[in-house]
Enzyme design. Structure first.
Site, PDB file in Angstrom:
ATOM      1  N   CYS A 169      48.189  41.339  50.365  1.00 14.03           N
ATOM      2  CA  CYS A 169      49.335  40.442  50.497  1.00 14.03           C
ATOM      3  C   CYS A 169      50.077  40.291  49.178  1.00 14.03           C
ATOM      4  O   CYS A 169      49.630  39.565  48.286  1.00 14.03           O
ATOM      5  CB  CYS A 169      48.858  39.078  51.009  1.00 14.03           C
ATOM      6  SG  CYS A 169      50.185  37.874  51.152  1.00 14.03           S
ATOM      7  N   CYS A 224      51.294  36.792  48.364  1.00  9.51           N
ATOM      8  CA  CYS A 224      50.239  35.893  47.881  1.00  9.51           C
ATOM      9  C   CYS A 224      49.850  36.213  46.433  1.00  9.51           C
ATOM     10  O   CYS A 224      49.634  35.312  45.637  1.00  9.51           O
ATOM     11  CB  CYS A 224      48.966  36.035  48.713  1.00  9.51           C
ATOM     12  SG  CYS A 224      49.243  36.164  50.475  1.00  9.51           S
ATOM     13  N   ASP A 225      49.728  37.493  46.113  1.00  9.85           N
ATOM     14  CA  ASP A 225      49.034  37.862  44.880  1.00  9.85           C
ATOM     15  C   ASP A 225      49.897  38.545  43.824  1.00  9.85           C
ATOM     16  O   ASP A 225      49.430  38.773  42.704  1.00  9.85           O
ATOM     17  CB  ASP A 225      47.853  38.793  45.223  1.00  9.85           C
ATOM     18  CG  ASP A 225      46.835  38.094  46.112  1.00  9.85           C
ATOM     19  OD1 ASP A 225      46.728  36.855  46.019  1.00  9.85           O
ATOM     20  OD2 ASP A 225      46.162  38.773  46.901  1.00  9.85           O
TER      21      ASP A 225
END
Ligand code: NAP
Length: 321
Positions: free
Chosen positions: A145, A148-149
């Site tokens: 993701c 997200c990261d």
């Protein structure tokens, strides 16, 4: 005799547990079949159990560890009276009400539970490369993701594996942070749409490694390099990098509902937006099992709330409450 419940929730990610919190607070005593920790990828709690730090879930200005966040979701659901069972549903029969849900032997004559309403929150799995070190390094350089990261890879050299729209979208997004993004694709032609291809080709931070298969991801504590095979020349090479984003597609966990609930061509459940209603009255779906677009913990939690309210109102209209 099977136990009868007003609400049975299958799944315990942000969607399932948010639905549990809301239905529990509505005094519906939901039963949550949270899944089983049979392997790292099947832990109850969904995909956040596989992440480390979550920085984009509102309410946590310092960030929160994925498993800790899910543990808090669970505690909150239990506090209001949700019952969580660490089991997997093995079969459902939605042909009549109350719906029938089996745990354990799917061939057993009697179902384990009867459900007046059912909330499906079984999520989706990011497809993985099935490499020896891949699971171990999730959250330590391996991610599925970018949203997200990506933030953790400022000024670093990283790679995205895949050649579809997801891979190119992730790669483009990651160039906001990374020094370079190498797209590693197994063929010499992308699957992604023309517009995404044009955008990626025009991005000076993106480069491509064609006809390349990742054989291993190497690193003790965190990702240090990948071993890549050129499928045309059979040559192996190593590339030093600190992040590998696997973007080869997702698969929704919908096997249980095959032939019973309407699905899109890609297997995701169809819901009647803006509600969480499925093709069977009294069955509601929330979270990634019905979302092939946003796939975020917060959108998943939001849709869990929608499903709980839909189930609650539907039960009330049936005269049950
Ligand atoms: P996808 O279209 O199925 O593409 C998966 C990619 O991963 C393909 O390039 C495939 O290679 C590669 N791949 C699959 N298994 C692999 C393996 N084991 N090892 C190495 N490579 C592997 O999946 P997606 O990109 O997630 O997209 C899913 C759907 O969402 C698509 O319909 C897509 O158009 C849509 N989507 C749209 C957008 C957008 O419009 N902005 C963004 C994201 C997704 P091959 O090409 O060789 O098969």
């Amino acid at each position: 005799m099977p136990e009868t419940h007003d609400v049975v929730i299958i799944g315990s990610g942000p969607a399932g547990l948010t639905a549990a919190i809301y239905t529990a607070r509505a005094a519906l005593s939901p039963l949550v079949l949270e899944g089983e920790p049979s392997s790292t990828s099947d832990q109850p709690g969904g995909q956040l159990m596989l992440t480390t730090e979550v920085e984009n879930f509102p309410g946590f200005p310092e960030g929160v560890m994925g498993p800790a966040l899910m543990s808090d979701f669970r505690t909150q659901a239990v506090r209001f009276g949700a019952r969580l069972e660490t089991v997997k549903a093995s079969r459902v029969d939605l042909s009549e009400r109350p719906f029938r849900v089996w745990v354990g032997d799917p061939e057993a004559a009697e179902p384990t539970y009867l459900a007046q309403s059912l909330i499906v929150a079984t999520g989706a799995k990011a497809l993985m490369l099935d490499l020896p070190n891949e699971q171990r390094l999730i959250g330590h350089g391996v991610s599925t993701c970018a949203t997200c990261d990506g933030f953790f890879f400022r000024e670093q050299d990283i790679a995205v594996v895949g050649g579809g729209d997801s891979a190119l979208e992730e790669a483009n997004f990651l160039t906001r942070f990374a020094r370079s993004v190498t797209i590693i694709h197994r063929r010499d032609e992308l699957r992604a749409s023309k517009i995404m291809q044009d955008r990626a080709f025009a991005n000076p931070k993106i480069n491509f490694l064609w006809n390349s298969q990742v054989l291993d991801i190497v690193g003790d504590e965190k990702v240090e390099k990948v071993v890549v095979l050129n499928t045309k020349t059979d040559e192996k090479s190593e590339i030093a990098l600190s992040g590998v984003f696997v973007a080869i597609g997702h698969r929704p966990n919908t096997d249980l509902f095959e032939g019973q609930l309407d699905m899109k061509d890609n297997g995701y459940l169809v819901t009647q937006a803006p509600s969480s209603r499925t093709s069977v009255e009294g069955v509601f779906a929330c979270g990634d099992v019905q979302d092939d677009v946003y796939r975020q913990a917060i959108t998943s939690a939001g849709s869990g709330c929608t499903a709980a309210l839909d189930a609650e109102r539907w039960l009330e209209a049936q005269g049950g409450h």
